[in-house]
Design an enzyme around this catalytic site. Structure first.
Site, PDB file in Angstrom:
ATOM      1  N   ASN A  48     -39.569 -25.713  45.711  1.00 18.49           N
ATOM      2  CA  ASN A  48     -39.038 -26.861  44.972  1.00 18.49           C
ATOM      3  C   ASN A  48     -37.675 -27.186  45.594  1.00 18.49           C
ATOM      4  O   ASN A  48     -36.703 -26.491  45.338  1.00 18.49           O
ATOM      5  CB  ASN A  48     -38.900 -26.496  43.486  1.00 18.49           C
ATOM      6  CG  ASN A  48     -38.152 -27.554  42.699  1.00 18.49           C
ATOM      7  OD1 ASN A  48     -37.940 -28.675  43.181  1.00 18.49           O
ATOM      8  ND2 ASN A  48     -37.749 -27.213  41.480  1.00 18.49           N
ATOM      9  N   GLU A 104     -34.815 -28.737  34.371  1.00 16.41           N
ATOM     10  CA  GLU A 104     -33.710 -29.654  34.687  1.00 16.41           C
ATOM     11  C   GLU A 104     -34.039 -31.070  34.215  1.00 16.41           C
ATOM     12  O   GLU A 104     -33.139 -31.841  33.857  1.00 16.41           O
ATOM     13  CB  GLU A 104     -33.417 -29.597  36.197  1.00 16.41           C
ATOM     14  CG  GLU A 104     -32.709 -28.281  36.556  1.00 16.41           C
ATOM     15  CD  GLU A 104     -32.975 -27.760  37.955  1.00 16.41           C
ATOM     16  OE1 GLU A 104     -33.474 -28.512  38.813  1.00 16.41           O
ATOM     17  OE2 GLU A 104     -32.677 -26.568  38.187  1.00 16.41           O
ATOM     18  N   LYS A 157     -35.718 -29.561  45.052  1.00 16.14           N
ATOM     19  CA  LYS A 157     -34.762 -30.249  44.164  1.00 16.14           C
ATOM     20  C   LYS A 157     -34.133 -31.430  44.920  1.00 16.14           C
ATOM     21  O   LYS A 157     -34.789 -32.030  45.762  1.00 16.14           O
ATOM     22  CB  LYS A 157     -33.726 -29.260  43.633  1.00 16.14           C
ATOM     23  CG  LYS A 157     -34.405 -28.032  43.012  1.00 16.14           C
ATOM     24  CD  LYS A 157     -33.510 -27.222  42.129  1.00 16.14           C
ATOM     25  CE  LYS A 157     -34.316 -26.051  41.568  1.00 16.14           C
ATOM     26  NZ  LYS A 157     -33.616 -25.338  40.511  1.00 16.14           N
ATOM     27  N   SER A 178     -34.873 -17.709  40.475  1.00 13.24           N
ATOM     28  CA  SER A 178     -34.218 -16.766  41.392  1.00 13.24           C
ATOM     29  C   SER A 178     -35.191 -15.839  42.117  1.00 13.24           C
ATOM     30  O   SER A 178     -34.910 -14.664  42.315  1.00 13.24           O
ATOM     31  CB  SER A 178     -33.140 -15.961  40.657  1.00 13.24           C
ATOM     32  OG  SER A 178     -32.123 -16.844  40.175  1.00 13.24           O
ATOM     33  N   HIS A 221     -40.029 -29.742  34.566  1.00 15.76           N
ATOM     34  CA  HIS A 221     -39.022 -28.775  35.018  1.00 15.76           C
ATOM     35  C   HIS A 221     -37.871 -28.766  34.019  1.00 15.76           C
ATOM     36  O   HIS A 221     -37.509 -29.807  33.465  1.00 15.76           O
ATOM     37  CB  HIS A 221     -38.520 -29.145  36.418  1.00 15.76           C
ATOM     38  CG  HIS A 221     -37.693 -28.054  37.027  1.00 15.76           C
ATOM     39  ND1 HIS A 221     -36.382 -27.855  36.677  1.00 15.76           N
ATOM     40  CD2 HIS A 221     -38.002 -27.085  37.924  1.00 15.76           C
ATOM     41  CE1 HIS A 221     -35.925 -26.799  37.343  1.00 15.76           C
ATOM     42  NE2 HIS A 221     -36.884 -26.316  38.103  1.00 15.76           N
TER      43      HIS A 221
HETATM   44  P1  PGA Z   1     -34.295 -21.091  41.793  1.00 16.28           P
HETATM   45  O1  PGA Z   1     -35.021 -22.362  41.145  1.00 16.28           O
HETATM   46  O2  PGA Z   1     -35.323 -20.372  42.644  1.00 16.28           O
HETATM   47  O3  PGA Z   1     -33.182 -21.658  42.622  1.00 16.28           O
HETATM   48  O4  PGA Z   1     -33.826 -20.239  40.679  1.00 16.28           O
HETATM   49  C1  PGA Z   1     -36.347 -22.295  40.696  1.00 16.28           C
HETATM   50  C2  PGA Z   1     -36.754 -23.639  40.129  1.00 16.28           C
HETATM   51  O5  PGA Z   1     -35.914 -24.298  39.512  1.00 16.28           O
HETATM   52  O6  PGA Z   1     -37.910 -24.079  40.296  1.00 16.28           O
END
Ligand code: PGA
Length: 246
Positions: free
Chosen positions: A9, A95, A11, A208, A93
């Site tokens: 992803n 966010e 982003k 993470s 998601h």
């Molecule tokens: P991250 O994000 O691996 O940076 O924690 C995961 C995600 O938001 O899909």
């Protein structure tokens, strides 16, 4: 035996030059035992499709409109994603739930719109730290998934589910394999009650995921791969995560 799936992803990161380098690195890391995909910002779908066309790496988007078409400025429809060869669209998601006030029902409607165009929705669910500490994890993820199950009805078995504890996203604080497995087990049980396909469905873990914790997470019985944010932007890290499946 379910096949593992690793999804990057991106982003809101990228540029023509950075994308070209990253995609070349991912392509160069083949072959993978897992299915591998990248979900990129909308403007980069075209170049991603070109770069990956002759490979087995899949691509997708990070959102899609719940509407078929119409006067919805700024929205991108599932039909458009289909035209760009998207295999997946991430929906719900955290966010987007947080910064764009997306409700459980809107997320479910987006998942339905994607499926109607042959784009597999990757439906994200997950609790915040406050919800976990209040003992509400199970209730929160059940409520989020149940909206999608009801809206998709007999097609519920077609989605991919991603469990992403909000407190683990971008924080470097990963759920332990046992914490993640416990929630994945609950989610699969909920899917069992809804669809005969539950055992075949892919449930990803996200939050993470890194090269040094991926293998342990992916070894859990109900964790079928990862939705990877930060670590998907570095080819070496993402390739290492894609290889962390057995
Ligand atoms: P991250 O994000 O691996 O940076 O924690 C995961 C995600 O938001 O899909």
């Amino acid at each position: 035996m379910r096949r593992k799936l690793i999804v990057g992803n991106w982003k809101m990161y990228g540029s023509h030059s950075a994308n070209a380098e990253l995609l070349a690195g991912i392509v160069g890391g083949r072959p993978y035992l897992a299915d591998v995909a990248v979900c990129v910002p909308f403007p980069y779908l075209s170049e991603t499709a070109v770069a990956l066309a002759a490979t087995d790496i899949r691509w997708g988007a990070q959102d899609c409109s719940a509407h078929e078409q119409g006067a919805y400025t700024g929205e991108v429809s599932a039909a458009m994603l289909q035209e760009f060869g998207c295999r997946y669209a991430i929906v719900g998601h955290s966010e987007r739930r947080q910064y764009h006030a997306e409700s459980d029902q809107l997320v479910a409607d987006k998942a339905k719109a994607a499926l109607a165009r042959g784009v597999t929705p990757i439906v994200c669910v997950g609790e915040t730290l406050a919800q976990r500490e209040a003992g509400d994890t199970e209730a929160v993820v059940k409520r989020q998934l149940s909206a999608v199950i009801h809206t998709l009805a007999h097609c519920a078995g077609e989605m991919v589910v991603a469990y992403e504890p909000v407190w683990a996203i971008g924080t470097g604080r990963t759920a332990t394999p046992e914490q993640a497995q416990a929630v994945h087990h609950l989610l699969r049980a909920q899917l069992h009650a809804a669809t005969p396909r539950a055992d075949a469905m892919t449930i990803l873990y996200g939050g993470s995921v890194k090269p040094d914790n991926a293998a342990q997470l992916f070894a859990q019985a109900d964790i079928d791969g990862g939705l990877v944010g930060g670590a998907s932007l570095k080819a070496a890290d993402f390739v290492a995560i894609c290889r962390a499946t057995t």
